[in-house]
Design a protein around this motif. Structure first.
Motif, mmCIF file in Angstrom:
data_model
loop_
_atom_site.group_PDB
_atom_site.id
_atom_site.type_symbol
_atom_site.label_atom_id
_atom_site.label_comp_id
_atom_site.label_asym_id
_atom_site.label_seq_id
_atom_site.Cartn_x
_atom_site.Cartn_y
_atom_site.Cartn_z
ATOM 1 N N PRO A 84 -24.534 40.876 -45.820
ATOM 2 C CA PRO A 84 -23.237 41.268 -46.393
ATOM 3 C C PRO A 84 -22.474 42.182 -45.436
ATOM 4 O O PRO A 84 -23.067 42.947 -44.671
ATOM 5 C CB PRO A 84 -23.639 42.012 -47.668
ATOM 6 C CG PRO A 84 -25.014 42.518 -47.394
ATOM 7 C CD PRO A 84 -25.671 41.483 -46.518
ATOM 8 N N VAL A 85 -21.164 42.085 -45.466
ATOM 9 C CA VAL A 85 -20.307 42.953 -44.649
ATOM 10 C C VAL A 85 -19.477 43.820 -45.586
ATOM 11 O O VAL A 85 -19.132 43.413 -46.702
ATOM 12 C CB VAL A 85 -19.386 42.119 -43.733
ATOM 13 C CG1 VAL A 85 -20.208 41.366 -42.704
ATOM 14 C CG2 VAL A 85 -18.550 41.136 -44.541
ATOM 15 N N PRO A 86 -19.164 45.052 -45.164
ATOM 16 C CA PRO A 86 -18.422 45.956 -46.056
ATOM 17 C C PRO A 86 -17.005 45.491 -46.339
ATOM 18 O O PRO A 86 -16.460 45.772 -47.405
ATOM 19 C CB PRO A 86 -18.440 47.289 -45.297
ATOM 20 C CG PRO A 86 -18.651 46.906 -43.867
ATOM 21 C CD PRO A 86 -19.528 45.694 -43.891
ATOM 22 N N SER A 87 -16.413 44.773 -45.392
ATOM 23 C CA SER A 87 -15.035 44.328 -45.607
ATOM 24 C C SER A 87 -14.696 43.215 -44.626
ATOM 25 O O SER A 87 -15.391 43.011 -43.625
ATOM 26 C CB SER A 87 -14.052 45.492 -45.433
ATOM 27 O OG SER A 87 -14.155 46.018 -44.118
ATOM 28 N N GLY A 103 -12.689 43.700 -49.822
ATOM 29 C CA GLY A 103 -13.930 44.448 -49.955
ATOM 30 C C GLY A 103 -15.126 43.557 -50.211
ATOM 31 O O GLY A 103 -15.002 42.326 -50.319
ATOM 32 N N PRO A 104 -16.335 44.136 -50.334
ATOM 33 C CA PRO A 104 -17.567 43.357 -50.520
ATOM 34 C C PRO A 104 -17.607 42.591 -51.838
ATOM 35 O O PRO A 104 -18.371 41.639 -51.972
ATOM 36 C CB PRO A 104 -18.669 44.418 -50.452
ATOM 37 C CG PRO A 104 -17.983 45.705 -50.796
ATOM 38 C CD PRO A 104 -16.590 45.580 -50.270
ATOM 39 N N ASN A 105 -16.780 42.996 -52.803
ATOM 40 C CA ASN A 105 -16.747 42.291 -54.084
ATOM 41 C C ASN A 105 -15.747 41.141 -54.092
ATOM 42 O O ASN A 105 -15.531 40.499 -55.122
ATOM 43 C CB ASN A 105 -16.417 43.268 -55.213
ATOM 44 C CG ASN A 105 -15.080 43.967 -54.989
ATOM 45 O OD1 ASN A 105 -14.425 43.769 -53.959
ATOM 46 N ND2 ASN A 105 -14.685 44.792 -55.952
ATOM 47 N N GLY A 106 -15.091 40.893 -52.944
ATOM 48 C CA GLY A 106 -14.140 39.800 -52.853
ATOM 49 C C GLY A 106 -12.739 40.155 -53.293
ATOM 50 O O GLY A 106 -11.864 39.280 -53.315
ATOM 51 N N LEU A 107 -12.493 41.415 -53.610
ATOM 52 C CA LEU A 107 -11.171 41.849 -54.059
ATOM 53 C C LEU A 107 -10.501 42.698 -52.981
ATOM 54 O O LEU A 107 -11.180 43.370 -52.193
ATOM 55 C CB LEU A 107 -11.298 42.661 -55.357
ATOM 56 C CG LEU A 107 -11.914 41.910 -56.551
ATOM 57 C CD1 LEU A 107 -12.070 42.859 -57.737
ATOM 58 C CD2 LEU A 107 -11.075 40.701 -56.925
ATOM 59 N N PRO A 108 -9.151 42.695 -52.935
ATOM 60 C CA PRO A 108 -8.444 43.519 -51.936
ATOM 61 C C PRO A 108 -8.721 45.004 -52.148
ATOM 62 O O PRO A 108 -8.750 45.495 -53.282
ATOM 63 C CB PRO A 108 -6.973 43.183 -52.188
ATOM 64 C CG PRO A 108 -6.981 41.875 -52.905
ATOM 65 C CD PRO A 108 -8.227 41.869 -53.736
ATOM 66 N N LEU A 109 -8.930 45.710 -51.035
ATOM 67 C CA LEU A 109 -9.124 47.151 -51.121
ATOM 68 C C LEU A 109 -7.794 47.877 -51.307
ATOM 69 O O LEU A 109 -7.761 48.993 -51.838
ATOM 70 C CB LEU A 109 -9.828 47.661 -49.861
ATOM 71 C CG LEU A 109 -11.274 47.174 -49.653
ATOM 72 C CD1 LEU A 109 -11.846 47.769 -48.376
ATOM 73 C CD2 LEU A 109 -12.147 47.552 -50.847
ATOM 74 N N LYS A 110 -6.704 47.246 -50.848
ATOM 75 C CA LYS A 110 -5.373 47.813 -51.037
ATOM 76 C C LYS A 110 -4.360 46.687 -50.902
ATOM 77 O O LYS A 110 -4.698 45.590 -50.430
ATOM 78 C CB LYS A 110 -5.104 48.923 -50.022
ATOM 79 C CG LYS A 110 -5.074 48.478 -48.577
ATOM 80 C CD LYS A 110 -4.724 49.653 -47.666
ATOM 81 C CE LYS A 110 -4.559 49.220 -46.226
ATOM 82 N NZ LYS A 110 -4.131 50.352 -45.363
#
Length: 250
Positions: free
Chosen positions: A202-205, A239-246
């Motif tokens: 997994p990658v953090p972003s 992000g790692p959950n597949g959602l935009p961080l911003k």
């Protein structure tokens, strides 16, 4: 009672095989109509001594039979024995097979002679037969709709539009044995895909970015016709959950 006698002449085994209709229609192959097991000899002599009419007749080449030295190789000649004949006669000979309407390399010479003799090795049941390929472009022309002159790599039959491209390719291809492309049968196992997701890291972003530029003509620099002027960019961080961080940055 009247008794008559006649001399019995048993039929000699013949290696002649008629060309498949698809091959014959291309008019790219000379198929020697021999009644012996010397189709290899006649095909090579047909390449060395071309004739314009009825090139498939053995009678054109029988007077030259002794020109081709076979050494201890006997007829019918197996493809694995071709290198011996090459060395005895200083010839460069390639052998191609034909199966399921496909031409593929069987033996590709390692000699560097300019003149090349290309033979086609066809089979019908237990019978095997050599033919002379007189025009490689015609033989392989149906592989593409492009009708310009082509330059073929004999080891992989890859087609090049320029001789310079072929020369760049050959050093790499010669490192391997002759290649034949075999496509898998259409079934689930024929699709190669990654399935072991448990082993992935997994990658953090992840960042997805786009960069735009305007093209402006320019004449100040020799050889340059246009300049790319930056006009905008955008990127998105996931992000790692597949959602935009911003939100998207523009």
């Amino acid at each position: 009672m009247e008794l008559k006698t006649a001399t019995y002449h048993p039929l000699a085994p013949s290696s002649y095989i008629p060309l498949p209709s698809k091959l014959a229609a291309k008019k790219a192959v000379i198929n020697i109509k021999n009644t012996d097991q010397k189709c290899f000899v006649w095909s090579v002599l047909a390449a060395l001594h071309p004739v314009r009419q009825n090139a498939e007749r053995v009678s054109h080449y029988t007077s030259m039979e002794q020109e081709l030295r076979l050494g201890k190789v006997t007829c019918p000649v197996q493809p694995c024995k071709v290198p011996i004949i090459e060395n005895l006669n200083n010839l460069r000979i390639n052998v191609f097979g034909f199966e399921d309407d496909e031409v593929f390399p069987l033996y590709i010479s390692k000699r560097e002679d300019t003149r090349v003799i290309n033979l086609l090795y066809i089979t019908q049941g237990d019978d095997k037969h050599y033919c002379l390929i007189k025009n490689m472009d015609r033989l392989l022309g149906d592989l593409t709709n492009h009708k310009a002159k082509a330059f073929y790599c004999y080891s992989c039959l890859h087609r090049f539009s320029a001789e310079s491209l072929l020369k760049d390719h050959l050093p790499y291809c010669k490192e391997h044995s002759p290649q034949r492309i075999v496509m898998p049968e259409p079934r689930e196992e024929s699709v190669l895909q990654f399935k072991q997701h448990k082993f992935s890291q997994p990658v953090p972003s992840a960042i997805y970015a786009d960069f735009e530029a305007l093209i402006e003509p320019m004449q100040t620099i020799p050889g340059k016709t246009a300049s790319h002027i930056p006009c905008g960019y955008a990127y998105l961080i996931i992000g790692p959950n597949g959602l935009p961080l911003k939100p998207v940055t523009v």
